[in-house]
Write a protein that holds these residues in place. Sequence first.
Motif, PDB file in Angstrom:
ATOM      1  N   GLY A  42     -14.105 -44.179 -43.768  1.00  0.00           N
ATOM      2  CA  GLY A  42     -15.342 -43.609 -43.232  1.00  0.00           C
ATOM      3  C   GLY A  42     -15.286 -43.311 -41.748  1.00  0.00           C
ATOM      4  O   GLY A  42     -16.224 -42.733 -41.187  1.00  0.00           O
ATOM      5  N   TYR A  43     -14.177 -43.675 -41.109  1.00  0.00           N
ATOM      6  CA  TYR A  43     -14.100 -43.606 -39.646  1.00  0.00           C
ATOM      7  C   TYR A  43     -14.355 -42.213 -39.084  1.00  0.00           C
ATOM      8  O   TYR A  43     -15.212 -42.030 -38.205  1.00  0.00           O
ATOM      9  N   GLU A  44     -13.615 -41.219 -39.537  1.00  0.00           N
ATOM     10  CA  GLU A  44     -13.711 -39.885 -38.925  1.00  0.00           C
ATOM     11  C   GLU A  44     -15.133 -39.344 -38.986  1.00  0.00           C
ATOM     12  O   GLU A  44     -15.664 -38.838 -37.992  1.00  0.00           O
ATOM     13  N   ALA A  45     -15.772 -39.440 -40.149  1.00  0.00           N
ATOM     14  CA  ALA A  45     -17.134 -38.919 -40.297  1.00  0.00           C
ATOM     15  C   ALA A  45     -18.107 -39.706 -39.425  1.00  0.00           C
ATOM     16  O   ALA A  45     -19.004 -39.125 -38.799  1.00  0.00           O
ATOM     17  N   ASN A  46     -17.934 -40.999 -39.353  1.00  0.00           N
ATOM     18  CA  ASN A  46     -18.838 -41.825 -38.559  1.00  0.00           C
ATOM     19  C   ASN A  46     -18.673 -41.569 -37.061  1.00  0.00           C
ATOM     20  O   ASN A  46     -19.664 -41.457 -36.323  1.00  0.00           O
ATOM     21  N   ARG A  47     -17.429 -41.505 -36.603  1.00  0.00           N
ATOM     22  CA  ARG A  47     -17.193 -41.228 -35.183  1.00  0.00           C
ATOM     23  C   ARG A  47     -17.787 -39.884 -34.781  1.00  0.00           C
ATOM     24  O   ARG A  47     -18.479 -39.763 -33.755  1.00  0.00           O
ATOM     25  N   LYS A  48     -17.541 -38.879 -35.602  1.00  0.00           N
ATOM     26  CA  LYS A  48     -18.056 -37.541 -35.320  1.00  0.00           C
ATOM     27  C   LYS A  48     -19.579 -37.547 -35.271  1.00  0.00           C
ATOM     28  O   LYS A  48     -20.197 -36.937 -34.382  1.00  0.00           O
ATOM     29  N   ALA A  49     -20.206 -38.261 -36.210  1.00  0.00           N
ATOM     30  CA  ALA A  49     -21.666 -38.315 -36.249  1.00  0.00           C
ATOM     31  C   ALA A  49     -22.229 -38.959 -34.987  1.00  0.00           C
ATOM     32  O   ALA A  49     -23.192 -38.452 -34.395  1.00  0.00           O
ATOM     33  N   VAL A  50     -21.639 -40.075 -34.557  1.00  0.00           N
ATOM     34  CA  VAL A  50     -22.122 -40.758 -33.350  1.00  0.00           C
ATOM     35  C   VAL A  50     -22.012 -39.835 -32.140  1.00  0.00           C
ATOM     36  O   VAL A  50     -22.972 -39.697 -31.356  1.00  0.00           O
ATOM     37  N   GLU A  51     -20.883 -39.193 -31.973  1.00  0.00           N
ATOM     38  CA  GLU A  51     -20.686 -38.310 -30.822  1.00  0.00           C
ATOM     39  C   GLU A  51     -21.639 -37.124 -30.847  1.00  0.00           C
ATOM     40  O   GLU A  51     -22.232 -36.765 -29.812  1.00  0.00           O
ATOM     41  N   VAL A  89     -25.610 -46.149 -35.614  1.00  0.00           N
ATOM     42  CA  VAL A  89     -24.909 -47.305 -35.046  1.00  0.00           C
ATOM     43  C   VAL A  89     -25.391 -48.614 -35.682  1.00  0.00           C
ATOM     44  O   VAL A  89     -24.642 -49.593 -35.735  1.00  0.00           O
ATOM     45  N   HIS A  90     -26.627 -48.603 -36.214  1.00  0.00           N
ATOM     46  CA  HIS A  90     -27.091 -49.784 -36.967  1.00  0.00           C
ATOM     47  C   HIS A  90     -26.203 -49.983 -38.194  1.00  0.00           C
ATOM     48  O   HIS A  90     -25.797 -51.112 -38.507  1.00  0.00           O
ATOM     49  N   ALA A  91     -25.917 -48.890 -38.901  1.00  0.00           N
ATOM     50  CA  ALA A  91     -25.057 -48.981 -40.090  1.00  0.00           C
ATOM     51  C   ALA A  91     -23.652 -49.444 -39.701  1.00  0.00           C
ATOM     52  O   ALA A  91     -23.049 -50.279 -40.388  1.00  0.00           O
ATOM     53  N   LEU A  92     -23.141 -48.929 -38.590  1.00  0.00           N
ATOM     54  CA  LEU A  92     -21.811 -49.341 -38.144  1.00  0.00           C
ATOM     55  C   LEU A  92     -21.800 -50.803 -37.723  1.00  0.00           C
ATOM     56  O   LEU A  92     -20.816 -51.520 -37.946  1.00  0.00           O
ATOM     57  N   LYS A  93     -22.893 -51.252 -37.124  1.00  0.00           N
ATOM     58  CA  LYS A  93     -23.023 -52.671 -36.785  1.00  0.00           C
ATOM     59  C   LYS A  93     -22.916 -53.525 -38.038  1.00  0.00           C
ATOM     60  O   LYS A  93     -22.157 -54.507 -38.085  1.00  0.00           O
ATOM     61  N   SER A  94     -23.669 -53.146 -39.074  1.00  0.00           N
ATOM     62  CA  SER A  94     -23.671 -53.916 -40.320  1.00  0.00           C
ATOM     63  C   SER A  94     -22.322 -53.865 -41.014  1.00  0.00           C
ATOM     64  O   SER A  94     -21.818 -54.889 -41.509  1.00  0.00           O
ATOM     65  N   ASN A  95     -21.720 -52.672 -41.053  1.00  0.00           N
ATOM     66  CA  ASN A  95     -20.421 -52.525 -41.712  1.00  0.00           C
ATOM     67  C   ASN A  95     -19.345 -53.341 -41.007  1.00  0.00           C
ATOM     68  O   ASN A  95     -18.475 -53.949 -41.645  1.00  0.00           O
ATOM     69  N   PHE A 152     -21.822 -52.330 -31.271  1.00  0.00           N
ATOM     70  CA  PHE A 152     -22.708 -51.364 -31.916  1.00  0.00           C
ATOM     71  C   PHE A 152     -24.167 -51.830 -31.850  1.00  0.00           C
ATOM     72  O   PHE A 152     -25.083 -51.017 -31.726  1.00  0.00           O
ATOM     73  N   GLU A 153     -24.380 -53.130 -31.915  1.00  0.00           N
ATOM     74  CA  GLU A 153     -25.742 -53.649 -31.796  1.00  0.00           C
ATOM     75  C   GLU A 153     -26.311 -53.348 -30.411  1.00  0.00           C
ATOM     76  O   GLU A 153     -27.486 -52.983 -30.277  1.00  0.00           O
ATOM     77  N   ALA A 154     -25.495 -53.494 -29.382  1.00  0.00           N
ATOM     78  CA  ALA A 154     -25.952 -53.182 -28.029  1.00  0.00           C
ATOM     79  C   ALA A 154     -26.344 -51.708 -27.917  1.00  0.00           C
ATOM     80  O   ALA A 154     -27.348 -51.364 -27.275  1.00  0.00           O
ATOM     81  N   LEU A 155     -25.575 -50.844 -28.559  1.00  0.00           N
ATOM     82  CA  LEU A 155     -25.913 -49.415 -28.565  1.00  0.00           C
ATOM     83  C   LEU A 155     -27.209 -49.166 -29.333  1.00  0.00           C
ATOM     84  O   LEU A 155     -28.047 -48.362 -28.902  1.00  0.00           O
ATOM     85  N   GLU A 156     -27.370 -49.841 -30.448  1.00  0.00           N
ATOM     86  CA  GLU A 156     -28.592 -49.682 -31.245  1.00  0.00           C
ATOM     87  C   GLU A 156     -29.822 -50.083 -30.433  1.00  0.00           C
ATOM     88  O   GLU A 156     -30.831 -49.359 -30.390  1.00  0.00           O
ATOM     89  N   LEU A 157     -29.751 -51.223 -29.782  1.00  0.00           N
ATOM     90  CA  LEU A 157     -30.888 -51.710 -29.000  1.00  0.00           C
ATOM     91  C   LEU A 157     -31.186 -50.785 -27.822  1.00  0.00           C
ATOM     92  O   LEU A 157     -32.353 -50.514 -27.508  1.00  0.00           O
TER      93      LEU A 157
END
Length: 200
Positions: free
Chosen positions: A38-47, A62-68, A81-86
């Motif tokens: 899932g990395y490529e799609a997730n990285r692209k989405a965040v950017e 980033v909440h989903a990435l935190k949990s994953n 990722f939690e710091a980014l979410e907050l």
Amino acid sequence: MDDRFHWLSEQGIDVNEGLGYTGGGDRYASALQRYYRGYEANRKAVEELLAAGSIGDYAIKVHALKSNSRMIGAGSLSDAFEALELAAKRGDTAFLAESTAPALAHYAALVELLRPIGEAETMRAPGEISAAEARETAEQLLAALDDFDDELAAELASKLANYPFRPTQKEKLREAAGHIDEFMYDEAAALIREIIPAIE
């Protein structure tokens, strides 16, 4: 600890936590593989969400990435990722601009570490269903709830539980199953609709 993952433990991954969250060695291996893929799609989405200023959607991603990350035992990355979410939730765009790239670099390094598992033949624990099968089952479950068919709905909810959801979604599915037992179809359907986007 499962000896298959000793090398990850040596790299700072809390394998025991990952095994606890996922339910055992085969399920953990499957989770690691899905995390890698899932990395490529997730990285692209965040950017892209950050660049577009879509801070609400960024927070969700980033909440989903935190949990994953937590689910596989990558605690320090989960914390990043939690710091980014907050920060996203409080609208701190300066923090996001400064901290997103380092978090994604950490993410990339972890994914590279997981390459031997990620590029192996697709792993699936006994009884585990694929994302396509889970989506189909979820849609059938919604139809059964719409028809007030509690017996079929309970059967489909049990089948859906064989998809490797994150802990939050697992809990929602358990709650939905409880609603089905109590003939609370609308409440169960609402929870299933919340779960479906997590099937990936």
